[in-house]
Design a protein around this motif. Structure first.
Motif, PDB file in Angstrom:
ATOM      1  N   ARG A   1      -6.023  -3.509  -1.397  1.00  0.00           N
ATOM      2  CA  ARG A   1      -5.220  -3.574  -0.069  1.00  0.00           C
ATOM      3  C   ARG A   1      -4.327  -2.240   0.121  1.00  0.00           C
ATOM      4  N   THR A   2      -3.656  -1.997  -0.902  1.00  0.00           N
ATOM      5  CA  THR A   2      -2.808  -0.626  -0.728  1.00  0.00           C
ATOM      6  C   THR A   2      -3.449   0.794  -1.115  1.00  0.00           C
ATOM      7  N   THR A   3      -4.707   0.755  -1.578  1.00  0.00           N
ATOM      8  CA  THR A   3      -5.233   2.073  -1.883  1.00  0.00           C
ATOM      9  C   THR A   3      -6.560   2.046  -1.495  1.00  0.00           C
ATOM     10  N   ASN A   4      -7.379   3.423  -1.550  1.00  0.00           N
ATOM     11  CA  ASN A   4      -8.651   3.574  -1.177  1.00  0.00           C
ATOM     12  C   ASN A   4      -9.668   3.062  -2.320  1.00  0.00           C
ATOM     13  N   GLY A   5      -9.071   2.480  -3.391  1.00  0.00           N
ATOM     14  CA  GLY A   5     -10.031   1.992  -4.190  1.00  0.00           C
ATOM     15  C   GLY A   5     -10.099   0.481  -4.200  1.00  0.00           C
ATOM     16  N   THR A   6     -11.016   0.141  -5.325  1.00  0.00           N
ATOM     17  CA  THR A   6     -11.409  -1.290  -5.539  1.00  0.00           C
ATOM     18  C   THR A   6     -11.207  -1.869  -6.820  1.00  0.00           C
ATOM     19  N   GLY A   7     -10.775  -3.247  -6.952  1.00  0.00           N
ATOM     20  CA  GLY A   7     -10.812  -3.704  -8.654  1.00  0.00           C
ATOM     21  C   GLY A   7      -9.479  -4.083  -8.755  1.00  0.00           C
ATOM     22  N   PHE A   8      -9.543  -4.579  -9.901  1.00  0.00           N
ATOM     23  CA  PHE A   8      -8.193  -5.205 -10.901  1.00  0.00           C
ATOM     24  C   PHE A   8      -7.424  -4.048 -11.543  1.00  0.00           C
TER      25      PHE A   8
ATOM     26  N   ASP B   1      -5.508   7.052  -3.794  1.00  0.00           N
ATOM     27  CA  ASP B   1      -4.504   7.274  -2.464  1.00  0.00           C
ATOM     28  C   ASP B   1      -3.900   5.990  -2.188  1.00  0.00           C
ATOM     29  N   ALA B   2      -2.427   5.894  -2.666  1.00  0.00           N
ATOM     30  CA  ALA B   2      -1.759   4.659  -2.219  1.00  0.00           C
ATOM     31  C   ALA B   2      -0.789   4.783  -1.032  1.00  0.00           C
ATOM     32  N   GLY B   3      -1.123   5.647  -0.243  1.00  0.00           N
ATOM     33  CA  GLY B   3      -0.343   5.906   1.206  1.00  0.00           C
ATOM     34  C   GLY B   3      -0.992   5.996   2.220  1.00  0.00           C
ATOM     35  N   SER B   4      -2.332   6.311   2.287  1.00  0.00           N
ATOM     36  CA  SER B   4      -3.018   6.519   3.807  1.00  0.00           C
ATOM     37  C   SER B   4      -3.283   5.425   4.339  1.00  0.00           C
TER      38      SER B   4
ATOM     39  N   ALA C   1      11.662   0.622   0.818  1.00  0.00           N
ATOM     40  CA  ALA C   1      11.858   0.526   2.341  1.00  0.00           C
ATOM     41  C   ALA C   1      10.636   0.536   2.751  1.00  0.00           C
ATOM     42  N   SER C   2      10.035  -0.662   2.306  1.00  0.00           N
ATOM     43  CA  SER C   2       8.434  -0.963   2.963  1.00  0.00           C
ATOM     44  C   SER C   2       8.139  -1.029   4.152  1.00  0.00           C
ATOM     45  N   GLY C   3       9.267  -1.073   5.197  1.00  0.00           N
ATOM     46  CA  GLY C   3       8.950  -1.288   6.356  1.00  0.00           C
ATOM     47  C   GLY C   3       8.829   0.188   7.165  1.00  0.00           C
ATOM     48  N   HIS C   4       9.193   1.344   6.141  1.00  0.00           N
ATOM     49  CA  HIS C   4       9.294   2.534   6.700  1.00  0.00           C
ATOM     50  C   HIS C   4       8.279   3.476   6.103  1.00  0.00           C
ATOM     51  N   ALA C   5       7.812   3.215   4.903  1.00  0.00           N
ATOM     52  CA  ALA C   5       6.782   3.817   4.029  1.00  0.00           C
ATOM     53  C   ALA C   5       5.961   3.031   3.308  1.00  0.00           C
ATOM     54  N   PRO C   6       4.877   3.401   2.556  1.00  0.00           N
ATOM     55  CA  PRO C   6       4.105   2.482   1.837  1.00  0.00           C
ATOM     56  C   PRO C   6       4.749   1.975   0.647  1.00  0.00           C
ATOM     57  N   GLU C   7       4.667   0.652   0.668  1.00  0.00           N
ATOM     58  CA  GLU C   7       5.242  -0.275  -0.375  1.00  0.00           C
ATOM     59  C   GLU C   7       4.808   0.409  -1.768  1.00  0.00           C
TER      60      GLU C   7
ATOM     61  N   PHE D   1      -1.031   3.219   4.958  1.00  0.00           N
ATOM     62  CA  PHE D   1       0.245   2.652   5.794  1.00  0.00           C
ATOM     63  C   PHE D   1       0.285   3.960   6.884  1.00  0.00           C
ATOM     64  N   SER D   2      -0.080   5.081   6.671  1.00  0.00           N
ATOM     65  CA  SER D   2      -0.016   6.248   7.536  1.00  0.00           C
ATOM     66  C   SER D   2      -0.410   7.641   6.754  1.00  0.00           C
ATOM     67  N   GLU D   3      -1.264   8.322   7.771  1.00  0.00           N
ATOM     68  CA  GLU D   3      -1.687   9.480   7.389  1.00  0.00           C
ATOM     69  C   GLU D   3      -0.573  10.492   6.586  1.00  0.00           C
ATOM     70  N   GLU D   4       0.388  10.379   7.175  1.00  0.00           N
ATOM     71  CA  GLU D   4       1.867  11.098   6.829  1.00  0.00           C
ATOM     72  C   GLU D   4       1.822  11.026   5.369  1.00  0.00           C
ATOM     73  N   PHE D   5       1.575   9.822   4.791  1.00  0.00           N
ATOM     74  CA  PHE D   5       1.864   9.345   3.274  1.00  0.00           C
ATOM     75  C   PHE D   5       0.517   9.544   2.467  1.00  0.00           C
ATOM     76  N   ALA D   6      -0.594  10.456   3.012  1.00  0.00           N
ATOM     77  CA  ALA D   6      -1.970  10.469   2.295  1.00  0.00           C
ATOM     78  C   ALA D   6      -1.611  11.161   0.849  1.00  0.00           C
ATOM     79  N   ASP D   7      -2.357  10.681   0.059  1.00  0.00           N
ATOM     80  CA  ASP D   7      -2.308  11.035  -1.373  1.00  0.00           C
ATOM     81  C   ASP D   7      -0.937  10.661  -2.138  1.00  0.00           C
ATOM     82  N   GLU D   8      -0.190   9.564  -1.483  1.00  0.00           N
ATOM     83  CA  GLU D   8       0.840   9.285  -2.283  1.00  0.00           C
ATOM     84  C   GLU D   8       0.008   8.372  -3.559  1.00  0.00           C
ATOM     85  N   GLU D   9       0.740   8.476  -4.664  1.00  0.00           N
ATOM     86  CA  GLU D   9       0.263   8.024  -6.137  1.00  0.00           C
ATOM     87  C   GLU D   9       0.917   6.528  -6.190  1.00  0.00           C
ATOM     88  N   ILE D  10       0.288   5.882  -7.183  1.00  0.00           N
ATOM     89  CA  ILE D  10       0.909   4.529  -7.742  1.00  0.00           C
ATOM     90  C   ILE D  10       1.815   5.072  -8.779  1.00  0.00           C
ATOM     91  N   PRO D  11       3.300   4.760  -8.768  1.00  0.00           N
ATOM     92  CA  PRO D  11       4.016   5.111  -9.731  1.00  0.00           C
ATOM     93  C   PRO D  11       4.039   4.413 -11.013  1.00  0.00           C
TER      94      PRO D  11
END
Length: 286
Positions: free
Chosen positions: A92-99, A112-115, A47-53, A117-127
């Motif tokens: 685009r979707t994390t605080n990192g860079t690179g392929f 961090d794959a969430g910030s 539900a990427s309109g409501h939480a980080p994709e 989108f919103s600070e509410e999702f800070a530290d969300e990981e790439i699953p």
């Protein structure tokens, strides 16, 4: 006497009209509700309109919103692990860079794959792919997109191994679907997993797709899933005539969803699952 007879006739007409209007409205509502219930609701990257994709939060939100499927993008890390992320870079979707393919799983999961989108999702990981399978198998359908598979030789085999290991290669009710813009990849994957439905994704350049091309897709694909902007009644009919279903992408407004309802597609891929669950008639009357 004539006046009295006319008055009685007029009252009868009024009574009949009052009875017929609710009946018609009820009939129309039943048809619309049936249509809505049959529409497959695919949560795009969760539900990427409501939480980080492409995060577990987005997938959980889609599950809670009772979507039929979550759509996930699968790529491969430098050390050969299957990970869930859309872009071929992490910029685009994390605080990192690179392929993605230049980073190990450990390096990817430190991001961090969430910030964004919103600070509410800070530290969300790439699953990981396995994490998503183990969490949602049997709970919600999973539409697996192989993202840029040409960059990751052997990704089809790795996806197949993960599904077979969990006995998910013979899914009940078609709750696993695999799709890609890379049609050679889909042919490879279909050969590995013949019991799993596969789909081809089609961009704007496929607006003039021919019957011959659709027939070729149908030799290995069960779905033709195009950009919503090229969908017409004629395209829907021709896709159905080849024995395939059609799930257009990506709906981001209620108006877009309503238009696809009218075109009688089989499913809708959307950032906002509530737009597909919402009864079209209720939108018009609200």
């Amino acid at each position: 006497m004539r006046v009295r007879t006319f008055s009685i006739f007029l009252m009868a007409l009024i009574f009949m009209s009052l009875s017929i209007v609710p009946a018609l409205a009820s009939s129309g509502e039943t048809i619309s509700t049936k249509q809505q219930q049959q529409m497959v609701n695919v949560a795009h990257r969760g539900a990427s309109g409501h939480a980080p994709e492409n995060t577990m939060d987005a997938f959980q939100k889609a599950f809670e919103m009772k979507a039929d499927y979550i759509e996930i993008d699968v790529q491969m890390s430098k050390d050969g692990e299957l990970v869930i992320i859309h872009d071929t870079t992490v910029d685009r979707t994390t605080n990192g860079t690179g392929f993605v393919g230049d980073l190990t799983l450990e390096e990817l999961q430190q991001l961090d794959a969430g910030s964004w989108f919103s600070e509410e999702f800070a530290d969300e990981e790439i699953p990981t792919f396995e994490e998503v399978l183990d969490t949602y198998r049997g709970k919600i359908g999973i539409l697996i997109e192989l993202k840029s598979p040409a960059l990751y030789p052997g990704i089809e085999e790795k996806v197949a191994e993960a599904l077979v290991e969990r006995n998910m290669h013979k899914p009940n009710n078609n709750k696993i679907i695999i799709q890609s813009f890379n049609y050679e990849s889909m042919q490879t994957s279909k050969a590995l997993l013949p019991s799993i439905p596969h789909g081809v994704l089609a961009g704007l350049s496929w607006a003039d797709v021919t019957d011959e091309q659709l027939a070729q897709f149908a030799t290995y694909a069960d779905f033709f899933n195009p950009n919503m902007n090229i969908v017409t009644h004629d395209l829907v009919d021709r896709v159905h005539a080849k024995g395939m279903e059609i799930y257009p992408y990506t709906v981001r407004t209620q108006e877009q969803a309503n238009k696809l309802f009218e075109l009688e597609v089989d499913g809708i891929i959307t950032d906002f699952p509530e737009y597909v669950d919402q009864h079209p008639g209720e939108i018009e009357n609200s």
